[in-house]
Design an enzyme around this catalytic site. Structure first.
Site, PDB file in Angstrom:
ATOM      1  N   LYS A  77       3.105  12.827   2.382  1.00  0.00           N
ATOM      2  CA  LYS A  77       3.355  12.283   1.041  1.00  0.00           C
ATOM      3  C   LYS A  77       2.888  13.318   0.019  1.00  0.00           C
ATOM      4  O   LYS A  77       1.819  13.923   0.194  1.00  0.00           O
ATOM      5  CB  LYS A  77       2.592  10.970   0.875  1.00  0.00           C
ATOM      6  CG  LYS A  77       2.851  10.261  -0.448  1.00  0.00           C
ATOM      7  CD  LYS A  77       2.102   8.928  -0.512  1.00  0.00           C
ATOM      8  CE  LYS A  77       2.373   8.174  -1.802  1.00  0.00           C
ATOM      9  NZ  LYS A  77       1.649   6.876  -1.856  1.00  0.00           N
ATOM     10  N   SER A 152       4.461   2.801  -3.027  1.00  0.00           N
ATOM     11  CA  SER A 152       4.816   4.083  -3.580  1.00  0.00           C
ATOM     12  C   SER A 152       5.161   5.128  -2.521  1.00  0.00           C
ATOM     13  O   SER A 152       5.740   6.158  -2.860  1.00  0.00           O
ATOM     14  CB  SER A 152       3.666   4.619  -4.434  1.00  0.00           C
ATOM     15  OG  SER A 152       2.531   4.888  -3.639  1.00  0.00           O
ATOM     16  N   SER A 176       0.939   0.451  -0.744  1.00  0.00           N
ATOM     17  CA  SER A 176       1.920   1.544  -0.749  1.00  0.00           C
ATOM     18  C   SER A 176       2.262   2.161   0.595  1.00  0.00           C
ATOM     19  O   SER A 176       3.205   2.947   0.675  1.00  0.00           O
ATOM     20  CB  SER A 176       1.461   2.660  -1.681  1.00  0.00           C
ATOM     21  OG  SER A 176       1.744   2.307  -3.002  1.00  0.00           O
TER      22      SER A 176
HETATM   23  N1  GLN Z   1       2.650  -1.135  -5.789  1.00  0.00           N
HETATM   24  C1  GLN Z   1       1.268  -1.088  -6.165  1.00  0.00           C
HETATM   25  C2  GLN Z   1       1.135  -0.499  -7.526  1.00  0.00           C
HETATM   26  O1  GLN Z   1       2.116  -0.304  -8.140  1.00  0.00           O
HETATM   27  C3  GLN Z   1       0.489  -0.362  -5.128  1.00  0.00           C
HETATM   28  C4  GLN Z   1       0.592   1.089  -5.240  1.00  0.00           C
HETATM   29  C5  GLN Z   1      -0.190   1.809  -4.183  1.00  0.00           C
HETATM   30  O2  GLN Z   1      -0.643   1.234  -3.200  1.00  0.00           O
HETATM   31  N2  GLN Z   1      -0.406   3.081  -4.426  1.00  0.00           N
HETATM   32  O3  GLN Z   1       0.086  -0.246  -8.011  1.00  0.00           O
END
Ligand code: GLN
Length: 485
Positions: A77, A152, A176
Site C-alpha cells: 500500500k 482505504s 481499511s
Molecule cells: N473508512 C474509514 C475512514 O474513512 C477507515 C479508514 C482506515 O481504516 N484507514 O476513516
C-alpha cells in the site's frame, strides 16, 4: 499462469522448483501492464527492481537457503514508506515524495524474501471507504466495473482480487483492510494494535493505525503476518511478545470454540443479501463444531461517532507536518509565510482530508475538548470493556464486515455520513485494539462478494486465521476469480 495460484501455492511451487520467481514475477508484471489501466489499483509498478529481486530469490532457492517468502511477489500500500519509487499516500501533497528509509513491515517482508511488484492506490491519507478520495483517481472493483473496491486499501484489495500480486499489505485505522477485502472477495487481517510496527506507516490516527496482510486465503495471510509481526524498537507502541506460529495453528479443530454474535449487528442498515450470506456461514461454523450464541456489545452503536472524533483529532495533529516546508508540495508565489502554509494545504489536500483536519481541530479546541474528544475517549473505554466482558464468554465474535456489498462509484461520494456508515462493523476493533479478519462468504444479489468478519481477543490472530482457514477448507468463495481478469 498465476491467475489460479494462491500465495501459499506459489510459495510452495517456488520451493519445489515448479517455476522460478522470475517467471512468476514476470507473469504478474505482464498482468499489471495488461489489466491495471482498467483498474487503477497501482500507483507504480517496480519492473526492474522486481525482476532483480526475483533473480536474487531464484539464486537462494537454487542454493537451498530460501527464506519464508522467498521469491513471492507482493505489493505494498502506498502509505508505507519505501526507498524504491515514491511514497504518495494517494495525495497531491506527497506526489513525487521519495522516502529515505523503508517502513519496518516493508523491511521485514524483504528480509523474508518477498519480491515487491509495486505500490497500490488508496484513499488519500487512508481517509475513505471507497478509494474515491485518491489524487490518482478511483480504483475499480474487478467484480464489477462500476463498483468501488472499498477503502482505504482499495488498491491492494483490487490488485489481489485481479491476481496482479499474490498478496499485498494494507493498513487499517477503522476498517481499511477488512472492508475492501470484503468488497473485493479476498481475505484481510487487521492485527492487534502493537502486533506489527507502525514505523514508516504514514500516520493517520496513531492510536488506531495498524498494518496487516491481504491475500486470497487465510493461509496466505498467515504466511505474510508471520513475516510482518514482531517487536520494533523504533515504534514504542509495538509489543515485545513472541510471534506465534500462524501457519502451524491453521488446522486446529473448532469443536468446543464459542462464537458470539452480537444482537446489535443485525439491525437496520444491514442488506438482506449480506445477512443471508453471513447466517449461512454461521451454520457452516456450527457444522464445523463451533457453538454459536447471541451476545451483547451495548456500546457498539457508538463506535462510528467515537471513531470519527478520535480519528479526526489525531489526523489533525499528524497532518500538521505537511506545511510546504518539509515535504513535497509547496504553493507557488506565496505572499507571506502564512499564505504559503494555507495555500499549500488548500492545494495539496483533497476535500475529505480537509474535512477531517477541520473536524479534528474543532473537537480538540479549548471550548469543545471536553464535550467531544474527552467524551469520545470515555466511550472508547466502554467499547473496550464490552469486548473484555464478551471475551470472557466467547472465543470469537462474528458478523458481517460491511453492511452492503460494493456500492457504485460516485454513489456515496457526495454524502460523507453515508460513506462513514460503511465502517459500521469494523471501527470498534480499532477502538478496542483487538484483531479482526474478513474473508469471503458468498455473493450479493447482483454478484458482488460478501465478507464475513471475525474478531478475537488481543493477540489471538492465530485463532482468527485458524477459524477462517477451516471455513475455507469447506467452501470455495475465496477461490472464485472475477470474470475478465
Ligand atoms: N473508512 C474509514 C475512514 O474513512 C477507515 C479508514 C482506515 O481504516 N484507514 O476513516
Amino acid at each position: 499462469m498465476v491467475r489460479d495460484l494462491s500465495l501459499s501455492r506459489i510459495r510452495q511451487g517456488l520451493r519445489d522448483k515448479e517455476f522460478s520467481s522470475r517467471e512468476i514475477t514476470q507473469a504478474y508484471l505482464d498482468r499489471i501492464e495488461q489489466l491495471d489501466p482498467g483498474l487503477n489499483s497501482f500507483t507504480q509498478a517496480f519492473r526492474e527492481a522486481a525482476l532483480a529481486a526475483a533473480d536474487a530469490a531464484d539464486q537462494r532457492l537454487a542454493s537451498g537457503d530460501a527464506r519464508p517468502l522467498e521469491g513471492v511477489p507482493i505489493a505494498h500500500k502506498d502509505i508505507l514508506a519505501t526507498t524504491e519509487g515514491q511514497t504518495t499516500c494517494g495525495s497531491k501533497m506527497l506526489a513525487g515524495y521519495r522516502s529515505p528509509f523503508d517502513a519496518t513491515v516493508v523491511d521485514r517482508l524483504a528480509d523474508a524474501g518477498a519480491v515487491v511488484v509495486g505500490k497500490t492506490n488508496m484513499d488519500e491519507f487512508a481517509m475513505g471507504s471507497s478509494n474515491e478520495t485518491s489524487y490518482f483517481g478511483p480504483v475499480t472493483n474487478p467484480w464489477g466495473t462500476n463498483a468501488v473496491p472499498g477503502g482505504s486499501s482499495g488498491g491492494s484489495a483490487a490488485a489481489v482480487a485481479a491476481r496482479l500480486a499474490a498478496g499485498a499489505t494494507g493498513t487499517d485505522t477503522g476498517g481499511s483492510i477488512r472492508q475492501p477485502a470484503a468488497l473485493c472477495g479476498i481475505t484481510g487481517l487487521k492485527p492487534t494494535y502493537g502486533r506489527c510496527s507502525r514505523y514508516g506507516l504514514v500516520a493517520f490516527a496513531s492510536s488506531l493505525d495498524q498494518p496487516g496482510p491481504m491475500a486470497q486465503t487465510a493461509e496466505d495471510c498467515a504466511h505474510m503476518l508471520g513475516a510482518m509481526a514482531g517487536h520494533d524498537e523504533r515504534d514504542s507502541t509495538s509489543v515485545a511478545r513472541p510471534v506465534d506460529d500462524y501457519t502451524g495453528g491453521l488446522e486446529g479443530k473448532l469443536a468446543g470454540k464459542v462464537i458470539g454474535v452480537p444482537a446489535e449487528f443485525f439491525t437496520q442498515g444491514l442488506a438482506p443479501d449480506v445477512q443471508r450470506a453471513v447466517e449461512a456461514a454461521l451454520d457452516q461454523y456450527r457444522d464445523l463444531g463451533a457453538e454459536v450464541r447471541e451476545i451483547q456489545l451495548p456500546h457498539y452503536p457508538y463506535a462510528i461517532p467515537t471513531y470519527q472524533v478520535i480519528a479526526a483529532a489525531e489526523a489533525s495533529s499528524n497532518l500538521a507536518r505537511f506545511d510546504g516546508v518539509r515535504y513535497t508540495h509547496r504553493a507557488e508565489n506565496p505572499e507571506s509565510l502564512i499564505d504559503m502554509y494555507e495555500s499549500t494545504r488548500a492545494e495539496g489536500f483533497g476535500s475529505e482530508v480537509q474535512r477531517r483536519v477541520m473536524v479534528g481541530t474543532f473537537v480538540l479546541s479549548a471550548g469543545y475538548y471536553d464535550a467531544y474528544y474527552l467524551k469520545a475517549q470515555k466511550v472508547r473505554t466502554r467499547i473496550r470493556d464490552d469486548f473484555a466482558a464478551a471475551f470472557e464468554e466467547v472465543d470469537l465474535i462474528a458478523g458481517p464486515t460491511s453492511p452492503t456489498a460494493a456500492f457504485g462509484i460516485g454513489e456515496k461520494a457526495t454524502d460523507p455520513v453515508a460513506m462513514y456508515l460503511s465502517d459500521l462493523y469494523t471501527t470498534a476493533a480499532n477502538l478496542a485494539g483487538v484483531p479482526g479478519i474478513s474473508f469471503p462468504c458468498g455473493f450479493s444479489e447482483n454478484g458482488l462478494p460478501v465478507g464475513m468478519h471475525l474478531m478475537a481477543n488481543f493477540f489471538r490472530e492465530d485463532l482468527l486465521l485458524n477459524a477462517a482457514h477451516r471455513y475455507q477448507q469447506v467452501t470455495d468463495w475465496h477461490a472464485r476469480v472475477p470474470e475478465g481478469v
